[in-house]
Enzyme design. Sequence first.
Site, PDB file in Angstrom:
ATOM      1  N   LYS A 277      -8.193  44.415 -42.405  1.00  0.00           N
ATOM      2  CA  LYS A 277      -8.043  44.781 -40.909  1.00  0.00           C
ATOM      3  C   LYS A 277      -8.859  43.524 -40.066  1.00  0.00           C
ATOM      4  O   LYS A 277      -8.305  43.068 -39.134  1.00  0.00           O
ATOM      5  CB  LYS A 277      -8.481  46.165 -40.532  1.00  0.00           C
ATOM      6  CG  LYS A 277      -7.950  47.367 -40.984  1.00  0.00           C
ATOM      7  CD  LYS A 277      -8.478  48.590 -40.459  1.00  0.00           C
ATOM      8  CE  LYS A 277      -9.753  48.849 -40.628  1.00  0.00           C
ATOM      9  NZ  LYS A 277     -10.209  49.152 -42.267  1.00  0.00           N
TER      10      LYS A 277
ATOM     11  N   ARG B  30     -10.920  56.756 -36.140  1.00  0.00           N
ATOM     12  CA  ARG B  30     -10.893  57.078 -37.454  1.00  0.00           C
ATOM     13  C   ARG B  30     -10.669  58.652 -37.907  1.00  0.00           C
ATOM     14  O   ARG B  30     -10.870  59.227 -39.071  1.00  0.00           O
ATOM     15  CB  ARG B  30     -12.273  56.806 -38.154  1.00  0.00           C
ATOM     16  CG  ARG B  30     -12.149  55.425 -38.947  1.00  0.00           C
ATOM     17  CD  ARG B  30     -13.807  55.062 -39.170  1.00  0.00           C
ATOM     18  NE  ARG B  30     -14.082  54.160 -40.436  1.00  0.00           N
ATOM     19  CZ  ARG B  30     -14.023  52.868 -40.281  1.00  0.00           C
ATOM     20  NH1 ARG B  30     -14.124  52.418 -39.138  1.00  0.00           N
ATOM     21  NH2 ARG B  30     -14.262  52.310 -41.534  1.00  0.00           N
TER      22      ARG B  30
ATOM     23  N   ARG C 211     -16.740  41.212 -51.488  1.00  0.00           N
ATOM     24  CA  ARG C 211     -17.073  40.755 -50.318  1.00  0.00           C
ATOM     25  C   ARG C 211     -18.304  40.228 -50.344  1.00  0.00           C
ATOM     26  O   ARG C 211     -19.346  40.982 -50.504  1.00  0.00           O
ATOM     27  CB  ARG C 211     -16.520  41.758 -49.295  1.00  0.00           C
ATOM     28  CG  ARG C 211     -16.660  41.438 -47.727  1.00  0.00           C
ATOM     29  CD  ARG C 211     -16.028  42.228 -46.817  1.00  0.00           C
ATOM     30  NE  ARG C 211     -16.461  43.413 -46.809  1.00  0.00           N
ATOM     31  CZ  ARG C 211     -15.575  44.320 -46.108  1.00  0.00           C
ATOM     32  NH1 ARG C 211     -14.785  44.142 -45.189  1.00  0.00           N
ATOM     33  NH2 ARG C 211     -16.160  45.836 -45.845  1.00  0.00           N
TER      34      ARG C 211
ATOM     35  N   ARG D  18     -22.885  43.383 -47.762  1.00  0.00           N
ATOM     36  CA  ARG D  18     -23.011  44.616 -47.047  1.00  0.00           C
ATOM     37  C   ARG D  18     -23.499  45.916 -47.791  1.00  0.00           C
ATOM     38  O   ARG D  18     -23.030  46.127 -48.640  1.00  0.00           O
ATOM     39  CB  ARG D  18     -21.673  45.137 -46.032  1.00  0.00           C
ATOM     40  CG  ARG D  18     -21.540  44.542 -44.862  1.00  0.00           C
ATOM     41  CD  ARG D  18     -20.104  44.915 -44.296  1.00  0.00           C
ATOM     42  NE  ARG D  18     -19.697  46.334 -44.118  1.00  0.00           N
ATOM     43  CZ  ARG D  18     -18.593  46.792 -43.600  1.00  0.00           C
ATOM     44  NH1 ARG D  18     -18.024  45.736 -43.026  1.00  0.00           N
ATOM     45  NH2 ARG D  18     -18.295  47.977 -43.411  1.00  0.00           N
TER      46      ARG D  18
ATOM     47  N   ARG E  87     -16.594  55.710 -49.322  1.00  0.00           N
ATOM     48  CA  ARG E  87     -15.877  55.153 -48.095  1.00  0.00           C
ATOM     49  C   ARG E  87     -14.152  55.503 -48.130  1.00  0.00           C
ATOM     50  O   ARG E  87     -13.253  55.790 -47.211  1.00  0.00           O
ATOM     51  CB  ARG E  87     -16.283  53.735 -47.688  1.00  0.00           C
ATOM     52  CG  ARG E  87     -17.623  53.698 -47.053  1.00  0.00           C
ATOM     53  CD  ARG E  87     -17.997  52.261 -46.992  1.00  0.00           C
ATOM     54  NE  ARG E  87     -17.111  51.176 -46.196  1.00  0.00           N
ATOM     55  CZ  ARG E  87     -17.150  50.011 -46.318  1.00  0.00           C
ATOM     56  NH1 ARG E  87     -17.498  49.488 -47.391  1.00  0.00           N
ATOM     57  NH2 ARG E  87     -16.355  49.503 -45.391  1.00  0.00           N
TER      58      ARG E  87
HETATM   59  P1  AMP Z   1     -16.254  49.212 -40.922  1.00  0.00           P
HETATM   60  O1  AMP Z   1     -17.078  47.897 -40.542  1.00  0.00           O
HETATM   61  O2  AMP Z   1     -15.197  49.433 -39.862  1.00  0.00           O
HETATM   62  O3  AMP Z   1     -15.775  49.335 -42.263  1.00  0.00           O
HETATM   63  O4  AMP Z   1     -17.023  50.390 -40.391  1.00  0.00           O
HETATM   64  C1  AMP Z   1     -18.273  50.676 -41.232  1.00  0.00           C
HETATM   65  C2  AMP Z   1     -19.033  52.064 -40.991  1.00  0.00           C
HETATM   66  O5  AMP Z   1     -19.266  52.208 -39.784  1.00  0.00           O
HETATM   67  C3  AMP Z   1     -18.067  53.101 -41.224  1.00  0.00           C
HETATM   68  O6  AMP Z   1     -18.271  53.357 -42.720  1.00  0.00           O
HETATM   69  C4  AMP Z   1     -18.596  54.301 -40.784  1.00  0.00           C
HETATM   70  O7  AMP Z   1     -19.724  54.763 -41.164  1.00  0.00           O
HETATM   71  C5  AMP Z   1     -19.071  53.603 -39.228  1.00  0.00           C
HETATM   72  N1  AMP Z   1     -17.774  53.574 -38.464  1.00  0.00           N
HETATM   73  C6  AMP Z   1     -17.117  52.452 -37.780  1.00  0.00           C
HETATM   74  N2  AMP Z   1     -16.215  53.018 -37.070  1.00  0.00           N
HETATM   75  C7  AMP Z   1     -16.257  54.204 -36.929  1.00  0.00           C
HETATM   76  C8  AMP Z   1     -15.245  55.314 -36.127  1.00  0.00           C
HETATM   77  N3  AMP Z   1     -14.492  54.948 -35.532  1.00  0.00           N
HETATM   78  N4  AMP Z   1     -15.867  56.450 -36.353  1.00  0.00           N
HETATM   79  C9  AMP Z   1     -16.979  56.906 -37.301  1.00  0.00           C
HETATM   80  N5  AMP Z   1     -17.720  56.167 -37.882  1.00  0.00           N
HETATM   81  C10 AMP Z   1     -17.494  54.764 -37.905  1.00  0.00           C
END
Ligand code: AMP
Length: 214
Positions: free
Chosen positions: A13, A88, A127, A160, A171
């Site tokens: 994404k 999400r 990554r 990360r 996740r």
């Molecule tokens: P990402 O960078 O999109 O993979 O997000 C990293 C982490 O941030 C996720 O694993 C969640 O813990 C948190 N996170 C990001 N976006 C959301 C969301 N819309 N709702 C809940 N947690 C989020």
Amino acid sequence: MRAVLLGPPGAGKGTQAIRLVKKYGVPQISTGDIFRKNIKEGTELGKKAQEYMNAGGLVPDELVVDLVKDRLMQEDCANGYLLDGFPRTIAQAEQLDEFLGELGTKLDAVINFEVGYDTLMERLTGRRLCKACGASYHIKNFPPKTEGICDKCGGELIQRADDTAETAMKRIEVYEESTAPLIEYYTKSGVLKNFDAEKDPKEVFEDIVRECGE
Ligand code: AMP
């Protein structure tokens, strides 16, 4: 274009967002990036979000939704945006719909990235990100010229905290349970577009542009 990028962690994404931002001239709104920035800056929000993120879980809806609403009200979103990693959960999607209704707008597309489990795990655990500029690499698929060093700025490459195998697995599990139901939700509202995101990023990008318009 007002779009949501939907898909499991590691689906690409963020990679597509960079290309789509250039193509359509709209900002990327990544809730994950916003949380990581807050963690780095040591804000209250960052402190609250960090424990959920490090455990591979979701940050509670009430901490996410208002933040996105505020962001969508900013001037640079007037002509569109790419929501990356939001919504999400069904509750987040419902609140987003309600909010967009109040603004008199709606989503043009939900771009759904389809990728198998093994590919996701390989992408996530391989990554690496530049600590200084945020550029993204992969130890096998897109390695830097010098191991551990960013090609663009010479910064240090790090993993990360939530890209370790154990947390990545968690996740993906959380995605299946809480986020995958959005596929049906957006299919019903007629805005979902599916893409085979196992393909090369360039091809995925071309597929998206073909479907979503030049
Ligand atoms: P990402 O960078 O999109 O993979 O997000 C990293 C982490 O941030 C996720 O694993 C969640 O813990 C948190 N996170 C990001 N976006 C959301 C969301 N819309 N709702 C809940 N947690 C989020």
